[in-house]
Design a protein around this motif. Structure first.
Motif, PDB file in Angstrom:
ATOM      1  N   ASP A  31      -9.643  -3.590   0.954  1.00 29.06           N
ATOM      2  CA  ASP A  31      -9.574  -4.335   2.216  1.00 29.06           C
ATOM      3  C   ASP A  31     -10.963  -4.638   2.757  1.00 29.06           C
ATOM      4  O   ASP A  31     -11.231  -5.750   3.238  1.00 29.06           O
ATOM      5  CB  ASP A  31      -8.777  -3.541   3.253  1.00 29.06           C
ATOM      6  CG  ASP A  31      -7.288  -3.522   2.955  1.00 29.06           C
ATOM      7  OD1 ASP A  31      -6.853  -4.246   2.038  1.00 29.06           O
ATOM      8  OD2 ASP A  31      -6.555  -2.776   3.632  1.00 29.06           O
ATOM      9  N   ASP A  32     -11.850  -3.650   2.682  1.00 31.88           N
ATOM     10  CA  ASP A  32     -13.216  -3.863   3.168  1.00 31.88           C
ATOM     11  C   ASP A  32     -13.961  -4.879   2.306  1.00 31.88           C
ATOM     12  O   ASP A  32     -14.777  -5.654   2.809  1.00 31.88           O
ATOM     13  CB  ASP A  32     -13.986  -2.536   3.194  1.00 31.88           C
ATOM     14  CG  ASP A  32     -13.498  -1.594   4.281  1.00 31.88           C
ATOM     15  OD1 ASP A  32     -12.785  -2.054   5.193  1.00 31.88           O
ATOM     16  OD2 ASP A  32     -13.827  -0.383   4.214  1.00 31.88           O
ATOM     17  N   CYS A  51      -7.410   1.497  -1.457  1.00 25.79           N
ATOM     18  CA  CYS A  51      -6.881   0.423  -0.600  1.00 25.79           C
ATOM     19  C   CYS A  51      -7.893   0.040   0.478  1.00 25.79           C
ATOM     20  O   CYS A  51      -8.109  -1.148   0.758  1.00 25.79           O
ATOM     21  CB  CYS A  51      -5.562   0.844   0.047  1.00 25.79           C
ATOM     22  SG  CYS A  51      -4.139   0.859  -1.056  1.00 25.79           S
ATOM     23  N   LYS A  52      -8.518   1.054   1.070  1.00 24.90           N
ATOM     24  CA  LYS A  52      -9.520   0.767   2.101  1.00 24.90           C
ATOM     25  C   LYS A  52     -10.724   0.041   1.516  1.00 24.90           C
ATOM     26  O   LYS A  52     -11.257  -0.904   2.118  1.00 24.90           O
ATOM     27  CB  LYS A  52      -9.971   2.061   2.785  1.00 24.90           C
ATOM     28  CG  LYS A  52     -10.934   1.826   3.950  1.00 24.90           C
ATOM     29  CD  LYS A  52     -11.365   3.099   4.627  1.00 24.90           C
ATOM     30  CE  LYS A  52     -12.206   2.819   5.859  1.00 24.90           C
ATOM     31  NZ  LYS A  52     -13.360   1.914   5.604  1.00 24.90           N
ATOM     32  N   ARG A 100      -4.549  -5.215  10.274  1.00 22.63           N
ATOM     33  CA  ARG A 100      -4.478  -4.508   8.990  1.00 22.63           C
ATOM     34  C   ARG A 100      -3.389  -3.456   9.095  1.00 22.63           C
ATOM     35  O   ARG A 100      -3.323  -2.714  10.080  1.00 22.63           O
ATOM     36  CB  ARG A 100      -5.818  -3.862   8.671  1.00 22.63           C
ATOM     37  CG  ARG A 100      -5.889  -3.164   7.320  1.00 22.63           C
ATOM     38  CD  ARG A 100      -7.184  -2.402   7.112  1.00 22.63           C
ATOM     39  NE  ARG A 100      -8.397  -3.196   7.166  1.00 22.63           N
ATOM     40  CZ  ARG A 100      -9.554  -2.841   6.629  1.00 22.63           C
ATOM     41  NH1 ARG A 100      -9.651  -1.681   5.986  1.00 22.63           N
ATOM     42  NH2 ARG A 100     -10.616  -3.614   6.737  1.00 22.63           N
ATOM     43  N   ARG A 157      -5.128   5.718  -1.291  1.00 22.39           N
ATOM     44  CA  ARG A 157      -5.488   5.408   0.099  1.00 22.39           C
ATOM     45  C   ARG A 157      -6.940   4.951   0.198  1.00 22.39           C
ATOM     46  O   ARG A 157      -7.261   3.953   0.858  1.00 22.39           O
ATOM     47  CB  ARG A 157      -5.266   6.642   0.992  1.00 22.39           C
ATOM     48  CG  ARG A 157      -3.817   6.981   1.276  1.00 22.39           C
ATOM     49  CD  ARG A 157      -3.143   5.855   1.996  1.00 22.39           C
ATOM     50  NE  ARG A 157      -1.855   6.240   2.541  1.00 22.39           N
ATOM     51  CZ  ARG A 157      -0.978   5.389   3.028  1.00 22.39           C
ATOM     52  NH1 ARG A 157      -1.246   4.095   3.008  1.00 22.39           N
ATOM     53  NH2 ARG A 157       0.175   5.794   3.510  1.00 22.39           N
ATOM     54  N   GLU A 158      -7.827   5.676  -0.442  1.00 27.28           N
ATOM     55  CA  GLU A 158      -9.245   5.340  -0.379  1.00 27.28           C
ATOM     56  C   GLU A 158      -9.527   4.012  -1.074  1.00 27.28           C
ATOM     57  O   GLU A 158     -10.350   3.219  -0.597  1.00 27.28           O
ATOM     58  CB  GLU A 158     -10.066   6.466  -1.014  1.00 27.28           C
ATOM     59  CG  GLU A 158     -10.083   7.746  -0.188  1.00 27.28           C
ATOM     60  CD  GLU A 158     -10.843   8.870  -0.880  1.00 27.28           C
ATOM     61  OE1 GLU A 158     -11.082   8.758  -2.110  1.00 27.28           O
ATOM     62  OE2 GLU A 158     -11.195   9.846  -0.191  1.00 27.28           O
ATOM     63  N   LYS A 176       0.825  -1.212   0.000  1.00 25.78           N
ATOM     64  CA  LYS A 176       0.000   0.000   0.000  1.00 25.78           C
ATOM     65  C   LYS A 176       0.860   1.263   0.000  1.00 25.78           C
ATOM     66  O   LYS A 176       0.508   2.264  -0.629  1.00 25.78           O
ATOM     67  CB  LYS A 176      -0.911   0.015   1.225  1.00 25.78           C
ATOM     68  CG  LYS A 176      -1.861  -1.157   1.330  1.00 25.78           C
ATOM     69  CD  LYS A 176      -2.665  -1.070   2.618  1.00 25.78           C
ATOM     70  CE  LYS A 176      -3.494  -2.317   2.854  1.00 25.78           C
ATOM     71  NZ  LYS A 176      -4.230  -2.245   4.129  1.00 25.78           N
TER      72      LYS A 176
END
Length: 399
Positions: free
Chosen positions: A276-277, A272-273, A295, A269-270, A252
């Motif tokens: 992951d979610d 990646c989240k 995480r 960044r957004e 990341k």
């Protein structure tokens, strides 16, 4: 070994129901009058002295009926079948006072006991003065407020009842949504309470204990549904239960460092989240295989049953999320640790993260097709073609 993937999916709702019950097995600790807390709140009314009495003396049933008889009926009359054994759902709320062998042995002896030992050990000193929550380094965070006990428990039941009425869960429960609702609510609530009145384990909140115990139990039930060789002995020898860590690893930090402007960094960044979610949703609710336990910049990690492999259907689901969210730019390494009677095996994946990034699975990556109007390669992602130059910008960027 052949895993029964279809049986896991068929039993998803039963596993999620069991997880909800195990998340709430410590409701008795939210009474301000039990022995753990009474000396810190001497002026408060004591309805019972042990957290086990909350279920054994029918306080749980009475409180639910006070809110809504339908709420009591849902919990006390709903059936749940795990490992071919059918009990009432309420048995999964009771912990070691349950009449169910799966709850008493697999959940409490096999999961909760080992989690309590990992989290707390055996300290003897009691917290001096008021109850207070510490961080992992022993530093003060906040005092435990008396309003976070009984009043907050009643507020939780009221909110649960409203959610069931609003979403028609009394008539037609959506167990994935109900599980997510309970998890969000108790995280806000249990994070303000302690699991223990001893020092220095006042860095372990009630949420820490409940979430991890329920996660271990969920993964164990998933192993039983999959038919792993080890799970055949879970009830007879619960002390032998182990778990693996499944890691979905990708760099990341390197993605964010591609950004030439704050907006580029923010997008990575957004995204990646979101990735992951998305992976979290697949593992936690679509397959009910386990829960997220960690995480960071190297990826997202889940506690899953021992004795499993990364089956093709799961791999495809995870890779598809990366394909869609990152538009074919980056893919992860999906790895499993060896089985362990704890969670320290996580460090094996973390220590090898940099080398694992080089083992990413690009099996779904498409062969690049150069469009007729291409003018170059994107200077940010360095992966996609640029079709036209952005106005008022010297940087060549893809869409």
């Amino acid at each position: 070994m052949s895993l029964n993937i279809q049986n896991l999916k068929d039993n998803r709702n039963e596993i999620l129901k069991a997880e909800i019950g195990s998340l709430l097995f410590n409701l008795g600790k939210t009474h301000i009058g039990i022995g753990n807390w009474q000396s810190y709140f001497p002026n408060e009314t004591q309805l019972f002295s042990s957290y086990k009495d909350y279920y054994q003396q029918n306080h749980f049933q009475t409180e639910l009926e006070t809110i809504n008889v339908q709420l009591k009926t849902l919990i006390f009359d709903t059936a749940i079948t795990t490992n071919s054994q059918t009990q009432k759902w309420v048995e999964y709320f009771k912990g070691d006072v349950s009449s169910s062998d799966i709850v008493k042995k697999v959940f409490f002896r096999g999961c909760e006991n080992v989690n309590s030992g990992i989290d707390k050990g055996s300290p003897r000193e009691q917290i001096n003065g008021s109850l207070w929550i510490a961080n992992a380094f022993g530093g003060y965070i906040k005092d435990v407020d008396k309003d976070s006990f009984d009043d907050r428990r009643k507020s939780f039941f009221i909110a649960l009842n409203e959610a069931c009425e609003t979403n028609n869960w009394y008539a037609n429960p959506n167990w994935q949504e109900l599980r997510n609702f309970v998890l969000v609510e108790i995280k806000k609530w249990y994070s303000k309470l302690l699991s223990d009145s001893r020092f220095p384990v006042n860095d372990v909140t009630l949420y820490d204990q409940a979430y991890m115990s329920a996660t271990m139990f969920k993964a164990s039930l998933a192993g039983m549904a999959l038919g792993t060789t080890q799970s055949a002995n879970y009830i007879t020898t619960p002390q032998s239960i182990k778990w693996q860590i499944l890691g979905v690893q990708y760099d990341k930090l390197a993605l964010a460092e591609k950004g030439l402007k704050p907006a580029h960094i923010l997008w990575y960044r957004e995204t990646c989240k979101k990735v992951d979610d998305g992976v979290k949703k697949i593992i936690e609710t679509h397959y009910a295989l386990g829960n997220e336990v960690y995480r960071d910049e190297s990826g997202v990690y889940f506690l899953v049953p021992e004795g499993i492999e990364i089956f093709e259907e799961l791999k495809e689901s995870v890779l598809t999320i990366f394909q869609e969210k990152f538009d074919d730019e980056i893919y992860p390494y999906i790895g499993l640790t060896k089985a362990s009677r704890g969670t320290m095996n996580l460090t094996h994946l973390l220590e090898n993260a940099k080398s694992n990034f080089l083992k990413a699975d690009y099996s779904k990556k498409a062969t690049p097709q150069i469009p007729d109007n291409a003018i170059g390669i994107c200077q940010v992602c360095q992966s996609r073609f640029v079709k036209e130059k952005q106005k008022d910008d010297e940087t060549q960027m893809c869409e």
